[in-house]
Design a protein around this motif. Structure first.
Motif, PDB file in Angstrom:
ATOM      1  N   ASN A   1      84.838   9.532  76.951  1.00 17.69           N
ATOM      2  CA  ASN A   1      83.721   9.159  77.816  1.00 17.69           C
ATOM      3  C   ASN A   1      83.695   9.941  79.117  1.00 17.69           C
ATOM      4  OD1 ASN A   1      82.654   7.342  76.030  1.00 17.69           O
ATOM      5  ND2 ASN A   1      83.669   5.553  76.913  1.00 17.69           N
ATOM      6  N   ASN A   2      84.866  10.178  79.720  1.00 20.42           N
ATOM      7  CA  ASN A   2      84.890  10.867  81.010  1.00 20.42           C
ATOM      8  C   ASN A   2      84.305  12.284  80.939  1.00 20.42           C
ATOM      9  OD1 ASN A   2      85.874   8.719  82.452  1.00 20.42           O
ATOM     10  ND2 ASN A   2      88.016   9.317  82.263  1.00 20.42           N
TER      11      ASN A   2
ATOM     12  N   SER B   1      80.599  12.143  79.889  1.00 22.79           N
ATOM     13  CA  SER B   1      79.740  11.697  80.993  1.00 22.79           C
ATOM     14  C   SER B   1      79.496  12.841  81.974  1.00 22.79           C
ATOM     15  CB  SER B   1      80.383  10.514  81.717  1.00 22.79           C
ATOM     16  OG  SER B   1      80.503   9.395  80.844  1.00 22.79           O
TER      17      SER B   1
ATOM     18  N   GLY C   1      75.851  14.404  82.400  1.00 21.36           N
ATOM     19  CA  GLY C   1      75.257  14.318  83.730  1.00 21.36           C
ATOM     20  C   GLY C   1      74.812  15.658  84.275  1.00 21.36           C
TER      21      GLY C   1
ATOM     22  N   THR D   1      78.639  10.477  71.911  1.00 22.28           N
ATOM     23  CA  THR D   1      78.496   9.171  72.560  1.00 22.28           C
ATOM     24  C   THR D   1      78.350   8.072  71.504  1.00 22.28           C
ATOM     25  OG1 THR D   1      77.441  10.204  74.479  1.00 22.28           O
ATOM     26  CG2 THR D   1      77.126   7.829  74.193  1.00 22.28           C
TER      27      THR D   1
END
Length: 444
Positions: A186-187, A190, A194, A255
């Motif tokens: 996820n890190n 993300s 982004g 995701t």
């Protein structure tokens, strides 16, 4: 025998004199005496009374004493009644025949009253002792049966606890692993996700600037023209946005994978909650995708999803997913077993297939999930044992015999549902899971 009541004795004799002597003798000794003057009459009386001892004359009209004894011993309720034969015959063969028919003693006529009483008393005492022994044996067998039942129950409870511990430990370990993997995924995802939109905006600005340069300086220098040609600027202008779009799609897929992993091993299972069964099946199939892919030995295992319309089901999501994992993994094992000895071309001609079907029961109170493979199937004796604790058909080291036992406990005990298996040996196997839509229901 009832010790508070006098012993009952049946005299079977066609001689009135013998009957009177025996009757008076036994009556005065405190016994309750019944009389029959033929074998037929004796058998009729034995249908009504159960004496403690029978004095049986050998020589009688109609059926003799030997046949009478044989007939009464064939009746289960009479088998333990001691029989003493009375006769004037003294040949050894008659005595042997009497004992072979179940008699306990033999009195020769003319008899002495003292001898008759002595023999009757001895055999009644022996009969009482035998009955006490049988009673003690029955009590002992009952105690053994009760203790065995208690031990069996204790063992069953221990097995259930062991299954629960194994299940909890397995799901806890899997949950921690998935949570760690999801966190690590996820890190960076993300971060990349982004920055995709700003990168697309920067690219638009750069392309806008390049277009402005080309408009203001339609005749660039030879060095710039050479560079434009070498980098193929027109191709970059066309491909770069598509490249960023592909990256965006890839990030979305990763995701979704992370979401599926977290859905499979949900740790919030302290109480039942509404859950999408199809989401659980899809996340489980995703985790098993590496086993479904084609390899050098076989083509890809086809998965057919016949999903019906299901509402959210009130259940424990993580254990339900574990059931799906156990059954789907077993289906893949069955297909791999069926592939042994078959060439790649043969398997391709008859592809491996797993069909997952879901629907509601007619009354819409239960969700029904079917998982069917076209593997080797299973014979009847395996079907009967398939959910038993520690039962496995796999080779040593390849199966624990816990997966389906745990699945049975999860569906039947924790969800008041039902799990069944149908099979055609050599053709297919199908596991059918039925669980209530709402937790307050239960499958009867």
């Amino acid at each position: 025998m009832n010790s508070t009541q006098p012993n009952q004795i049946l005299i079977v004799d066609d001689n009135p004199t013998n009957i009177k002597v025996l009757f008076d003798c036994l009556k005065s000794a405190g016994y309750r005496v019944f009389i029959a003057q033929s074998g037929e009459s004796a058998l009729e009386k034995l249908a009504v009374i159960t004496p403690d001892l029978i004095l049986l004359d050998v020589m009688m009209p109609g059926i003799d004493g030997f046949e009478t004894c044989q007939r009464l011993k064939n009746i289960p309720n009479n088998q333990n009644i001691p029989v003493i034969f009375m006769t004037a015959l003294n040949e050894t063969e008659h005595k042997v025949k009497a004992f072979s028919l179940g008699a306990v003693d033999y009195i020769t006529k003319p008899f002495q009253q003292e001898e008759v009483l002595a023999r009757v008393n001895v055999h009644l005492q022996l009969c009482n002792l035998n009955q006490e022994l049988r009673s003690m044996n029955e009590q002992l067998e009952k105690r053994v049966a009760q203790r065995t039942a208690r031990l069996s129950y204790t063992l069953e409870q221990m097995q259930v606890m062991q299954l629960q511990l194994i299940q909890n430990e397995k799901m806890s370990a899997l949950g921690n692993l998935v949570a760690g993997v999801a966190h690590e995924i996820n890190n960076p995802i993300s971060f990349v996700a982004g920055n995709i939109f700003p990168a697309q905006e920067y690219l638009k600005d750069l392309f806008k600037l390049i277009a402005l340069y080309q408009q203001e300086y339609p005749q660039p220098s030879a060095v710039i023209q050479k560079t434009i040609k070498s980098i193929d600027l027109e191709y970059i202008k066309k491909d770069f946005p598509e490249l960023l779009n592909s990256m965006e799609i890839g990030i979305e897929r990763i995701t979704n994978i992370s979401h599926s992993l977290r859905s499979f091993a949900r740790s919030d299972t302290a109480k039942k909650q509404l859950f999408d069964i199809h989401e659980g099946l899809d996340s489980t199939l995703l985790i098993l995708k590496h086993r479904l892919k084609a390899n050098e030995d076989r083509p890809e295992i086809e998965v057919i999803k016949n999903y019906g319309e299901l509402p959210l089901i009130e259940c424990l999501p993580s254990p339900i997913n574990q059931v799906f994992m156990n059954i789907l993994a077993n289906a893949i094992d069955a297909l791999e077993e069926a592939n042994r000895g078959r060439s790649f071309a043969e398997i391709k001609a008859k592809p491996n297939c797993i069909t997952v079907t879901t629907n509601l029961s007619q009354d819409e109170q239960y969700a029904i999930i079917s998982i069917k493979d076209n593997g080797t199937g299973m014979p009847q004796h395996i079907k009967k044992q398939i959910f038993e604790y520690l039962y496995t058909t796999k080779a040593a080291g390849k199966g624990t015999g816990l997966g389906l036992a745990i699945s049975y406990k999860i569906i039947v005990d924790e969800h008041q549902g039902k799990i069944e298996v149908n099979s055609q040996p050599g053709a297919w196997s199908e596991f059918i899971i039925t669980i209530p839509v709402m937790a307050s229901k239960g499958v009867s």
